[in-house]
Design a protein around this motif. Structure first.
Motif, PDB file in Angstrom:
ATOM      1  N   PRO A 168      44.633  52.548  50.808  1.00 17.26           N
ATOM      2  CA  PRO A 168      43.551  51.587  51.554  1.00 17.26           C
ATOM      3  C   PRO A 168      43.815  50.292  49.624  1.00 17.26           C
ATOM      4  CG  PRO A 168      42.673  53.357  51.632  1.00 17.26           C
ATOM      5  CD  PRO A 168      44.079  53.191  50.993  1.00 17.26           C
ATOM      6  N   ALA A 169      43.593  49.307  50.213  1.00 13.56           N
ATOM      7  CA  ALA A 169      44.013  47.665  48.567  1.00 13.56           C
ATOM      8  C   ALA A 169      42.519  48.618  48.097  1.00 13.56           C
ATOM      9  CB  ALA A 169      43.141  47.058  50.129  1.00 13.56           C
ATOM     10  N   GLY A 170      43.031  48.990  46.896  1.00 14.89           N
ATOM     11  CA  GLY A 170      42.188  48.517  45.965  1.00 14.89           C
ATOM     12  C   GLY A 170      42.100  50.112  45.624  1.00 14.89           C
ATOM     13  N   GLU A 171      42.885  50.816  46.014  1.00 17.75           N
ATOM     14  CA  GLU A 171      43.312  52.346  45.281  1.00 17.75           C
ATOM     15  C   GLU A 171      44.199  52.767  45.059  1.00 17.75           C
ATOM     16  OE1 GLU A 171      43.068  56.954  47.527  1.00 17.75           O
ATOM     17  OE2 GLU A 171      42.514  55.152  48.913  1.00 17.75           O
ATOM     18  N   ASN A 172      43.896  53.179  43.351  1.00 20.28           N
ATOM     19  CA  ASN A 172      45.124  53.544  43.055  1.00 20.28           C
ATOM     20  C   ASN A 172      45.796  55.168  43.513  1.00 20.28           C
ATOM     21  OD1 ASN A 172      45.290  51.441  41.039  1.00 20.28           O
ATOM     22  ND2 ASN A 172      42.774  52.095  39.456  1.00 20.28           N
ATOM     23  N   PRO A 173      47.308  55.202  43.189  1.00 13.53           N
ATOM     24  CA  PRO A 173      47.514  56.940  43.110  1.00 13.53           C
ATOM     25  C   PRO A 173      47.007  57.455  42.237  1.00 13.53           C
ATOM     26  CG  PRO A 173      49.762  55.051  42.364  1.00 13.53           C
ATOM     27  CD  PRO A 173      48.417  53.723  42.390  1.00 13.53           C
ATOM     28  N   LEU A 174      46.899  59.679  42.889  1.00  9.00           N
ATOM     29  CA  LEU A 174      46.836  60.162  41.521  1.00  9.00           C
ATOM     30  C   LEU A 174      48.253  60.349  40.552  1.00  9.00           C
ATOM     31  CD1 LEU A 174      45.011  62.821  44.297  1.00  9.00           C
ATOM     32  CD2 LEU A 174      44.404  61.380  43.191  1.00  9.00           C
ATOM     33  N   THR A 229      55.722  59.218  50.146  1.00 10.26           N
ATOM     34  CA  THR A 229      54.041  58.925  49.888  1.00 10.26           C
ATOM     35  C   THR A 229      53.784  58.077  48.824  1.00 10.26           C
ATOM     36  OG1 THR A 229      51.751  59.936  49.944  1.00 10.26           O
ATOM     37  CG2 THR A 229      53.477  61.095  48.738  1.00 10.26           C
ATOM     38  N   LYS A 230      52.901  56.991  48.485  1.00  8.56           N
ATOM     39  CA  LYS A 230      52.825  56.475  47.600  1.00  8.56           C
ATOM     40  C   LYS A 230      50.904  56.940  47.034  1.00  8.56           C
ATOM     41  CE  LYS A 230      55.094  52.067  49.362  1.00  8.56           C
ATOM     42  NZ  LYS A 230      54.961  51.121  49.628  1.00  8.56           N
ATOM     43  N   LYS A 231      50.900  57.554  47.013  1.00  5.52           N
ATOM     44  CA  LYS A 231      49.462  58.033  46.929  1.00  5.52           C
ATOM     45  C   LYS A 231      49.911  58.972  45.302  1.00  5.52           C
ATOM     46  CE  LYS A 231      47.046  58.136  50.729  1.00  5.52           C
ATOM     47  NZ  LYS A 231      46.202  59.021  52.470  1.00  5.52           N
ATOM     48  N   LEU A 232      50.906  59.716  44.897  1.00  6.00           N
ATOM     49  CA  LEU A 232      51.147  59.728  44.225  1.00  6.00           C
ATOM     50  C   LEU A 232      51.339  59.235  43.485  1.00  6.00           C
ATOM     51  CD1 LEU A 232      52.076  63.887  45.833  1.00  6.00           C
ATOM     52  CD2 LEU A 232      49.133  62.549  44.633  1.00  6.00           C
ATOM     53  N   GLY A 233      51.524  59.073  41.964  1.00  7.60           N
ATOM     54  CA  GLY A 233      52.261  58.582  41.041  1.00  7.60           C
ATOM     55  C   GLY A 233      53.428  59.285  40.959  1.00  7.60           C
ATOM     56  N   LEU A 234      53.989  58.760  40.280  1.00  2.54           N
ATOM     57  CA  LEU A 234      55.494  59.679  39.564  1.00  2.54           C
ATOM     58  C   LEU A 234      55.664  60.766  39.044  1.00  2.54           C
ATOM     59  CD1 LEU A 234      58.639  58.914  39.873  1.00  2.54           C
ATOM     60  CD2 LEU A 234      58.291  57.518  37.491  1.00  2.54           C
ATOM     61  N   LEU A 235      54.898  60.474  37.970  1.00  3.36           N
ATOM     62  CA  LEU A 235      54.901  61.777  37.309  1.00  3.36           C
ATOM     63  C   LEU A 235      54.455  63.207  37.914  1.00  3.36           C
ATOM     64  CD1 LEU A 235      54.138  61.279  33.975  1.00  3.36           C
ATOM     65  CD2 LEU A 235      55.992  61.022  34.105  1.00  3.36           C
ATOM     66  N   LEU A 236      53.075  62.780  38.495  1.00  8.04           N
ATOM     67  CA  LEU A 236      52.675  64.079  39.112  1.00  8.04           C
ATOM     68  C   LEU A 236      53.467  64.016  40.191  1.00  8.04           C
ATOM     69  CD1 LEU A 236      50.474  65.596  39.988  1.00  8.04           C
ATOM     70  CD2 LEU A 236      49.181  63.541  41.438  1.00  8.04           C
TER      71      LEU A 236
END
Length: 587
Positions: A169-175, A69-76
């Motif tokens: 989606p475009a413009g959405e940042n990962p958690l 997944t790309k919806k979670l940041g690396l640390l999370l």
């Protein structure tokens, strides 16, 4: 049933009822003791087989989806991967123990309650139904529980995982989590869990005698006076049963408060991370006890408010809550909620009168309306040729229900929104005599999550002021287009050339389809929708048979076309056999 008037009449009604109640109770207990082991065996064996059989697949696929997944940041993502083994290992234990407890509760109380329901005013041959009701139906219900659990493990789980690995989606940042905030979060959790568990438990134990005696008082009043909800439904027997079981309800409420207090304490870490303030996290720890106390006071009809302190734990509490529920874009446009800020008294929207409480719609009523609406609109779509037998066969035989399972309910919801937008209703017009608003809607959080965005979309449609041609074309486009890009409507016959209006309508359609996709993960949705599709399939075949076109090209009175080749005969017969038990039944 006539309500007895006068002390003597009420006393005689009460005394004459006692032998009748105890006979029903003994009969219900005997049925419960016999049926409970059977039901527990079905639910525990069925659910355990599914849990154990799919555990390795769930374990590996969960790790794969979290890695991808790309919806979670690396640390999370690293934190989640480290913590995942604990819930995944505990899942079989929790699932099997939960199935055991749920099976005992369902297998014991369902036959017991059915025995009392059998003496209702609308039941004929009460003696027969007292012995029969709750036996076979409970066994069928336990099989349905296993069926829904299988749907959850096979369909809902993989649907959640597919959404997790979808493109962002475009413009959405990962958690992402910030390492600098983790020490404060952990400190808040270490303080919040023991503090909230202790004080919430103390409040629950302190208020439990009030709950016990106030409940008994109300139930005894209804029993003696033949008043309240027991007058028109199944009458007095339920009052006696409720009096007998009320201490169990009080114990269950206290245990529920104790269990929930643990998660309330854990949420203090989330507050600290979101607000980047340890002080606000500590304020939440104090405030949540006050909120719980006030909620209990409201539930037990005690004095409103709480004597406990309630500091602010959000910098902008109202907008934050709205964005958590309705999303970033819609929260700015939504003017809904309780009067006053969230740091004022928490006044429940539940009315304090029993009459008003009885007028509230239950989640199952809204759920029933959705499937009845899909049933009616499915026939309309068949008639207009927007769906055909190939779509139905693809859903039933191949299991590919992306078109029917998403677009048909979305089409039904769109019909509701268009009708509601034309009316002066403040809510959703779901039938000629039923209007669903934020005041009479279900208090179930799941349904509030779905109904809230629908109310927003209704207001958006109302502002767009669609004419009849635009509405007619919109109903076609929701079925025929993917509505992912604005260019898809360029070659259609949509009457308006306003690109902003088109983009807004496409966004509404996408949100409707997203809401339906979330609904489809609820276990009962898949079972009930398949039963509905089977009914549509049989009706389409019957309509085709009346035109003498079985085996060739089906050109029914619906106006739709679908080719049934000789190779499809076996699948068709299989579907007819599967549908035999559910013809006309969409529940």
């Amino acid at each position: 049933m006539e309500v007895p008037v006068g002390f003597i009449a009420k006393l005689w009604s009460f005394v004459s009822f006692l032998p009748f109640f105890f006979l029903l109770l003994i009969l219900g207990l005997l049925k419960a003791v016999i049926m409970c082991p059977i039901v527990v065996g079905i639910i525990v064996i069925g659910n355990s087989a599914v849990i154990i059989g799919l555990w390795i697949a769930h374990f590996l696929w969960t790790y794969f989806c979290v890695l991808r997944t790309k919806k979670l940041g690396l640390l999370l993502k690293i934190v989640v991967l480290i913590l995942l083994p604990l819930p995944l290992v505990l899942w079989p234990i929790i699932g099997i123990v939960g199935s055991l407890i749920g099976g005992v509760g369902y297998g014991f109380f369902t036959p017991l309650l059915a025995t009392f329901e059998a003496v209702g005013e609308d039941v004929t041959d009460k003696c027969y139904h007292c012995f029969i009701d709750g036996c076979l139906s409970t066994i069928k219900g336990s099989c349905t529980v296993v069926h829904d659990f299988v749907d959850f493990c096979f369909h809902s789980y993989f649907s959640f995982m597919d959404e997790l690995i979808d493109k962002m989606p475009a413009g959405e940042n990962p958690l992402e989590i910030k390492l600098s905030r983790l020490p404060s979060c952990l400190l808040a959790i270490l303080i919040g869990v023991p503090v909230d568990v202790f004080f919430v438990t103390a409040v629950a134990l302190w208020k439990s005698p009030y709950m016990l005696f106030r409940g008994w008082k109300r139930l005894l009043e209804d029993l003696v006076g033949r008043e309240g909800p027991f007058l028109e439904t199944v009458c007095v027997p339920f009052a006696g049963l409720a009096i007998f079981l009320w201490p169990l309800a009080v114990v269950g409420a206290v245990l529920g408060a104790i269990i929930s207090s643990f998660f309330l304490g854990l949420y203090s870490g989330v507050i600290v991370h979101q607000e980047d303030s340890l002080l606000l996290g500590l304020a939440y720890i104090v405030s949540i006890v006050s909120l719980f106390d006030e909620y209990v006071n409201d539930l037990l009809y005690l004095n409103e408010g709480s004597c406990l302190p309630r500091p602010r734990y959000r910098r902008n509490m109202r907008s934050t809550i709205q964005r958590e529920v309705f999303g970033d874009n819609d929260a700015d446009n939504l003017k809904i909620g309780r009067e006053g800020s969230y740091n004022s008294k928490l006044v429940s929207e539940r009315s304090r009168t029993l009459k008003w409480a009885m007028e509230k719609y239950k989640p199952i009523q809204v759920w029933d309306w959705l499937f009845k609406s899909c049933d009616v609109n499915g026939r309309i779509l068949l008639r207009d040729g927007l769906i055909d037998i190939k779509d139905i066969e693809e859903c039933l035989v191949k299991g590919n229900c992306k078109k029917l399972g998403i677009k048909l309910p979305a089409w039904s919801l769109l019909q509701c929104l268009l009708t509601s937008a034309k009316s002066d209703s403040s809510g959703l017009v779901i039938s000629d005599d039923v209007e669903l608003t934020k005041f009479n809607g279900p208090r179930d959080k799941v349904f509030e999550f779905f109904i809230g965005p629908l109310l927003i979309m209704k207001e958006q449609i109302k502002k767009l002021e669609l004419n009849e041609d635009e509405e007619f074309c919109l109903r076609k486009l929701i079925m025929s287009c993917k509505n992912e890009r604005s260019e898809e409507w360029d070659e259609t016959e949509f009457p308006s050339s306003d690109k902003v209006k088109r983009a807004q309508l496409q966004a509404i359609i996408r949100r409707l389809q997203g809401i339906v996709a979330s609904m489809s993960r609820i276990p009962t949705f898949r079972r009930r929708f398949r039963n509905l599709v089977k009914v549509l399939y049989i009706e389409a075949l019957q309509a085709g048979a009346s035109d003498n076109h079985i085996g060739g090209t089906l050109k029914s009175s619906f106006g739709g076309k679908g080719s049934i080749s000789s190779g499809d005969t076996k699948d068709r017969d299989e579907i007819i056999n599967l549908s035999a038990y559910g013809n006309g039944d969409i529940v």
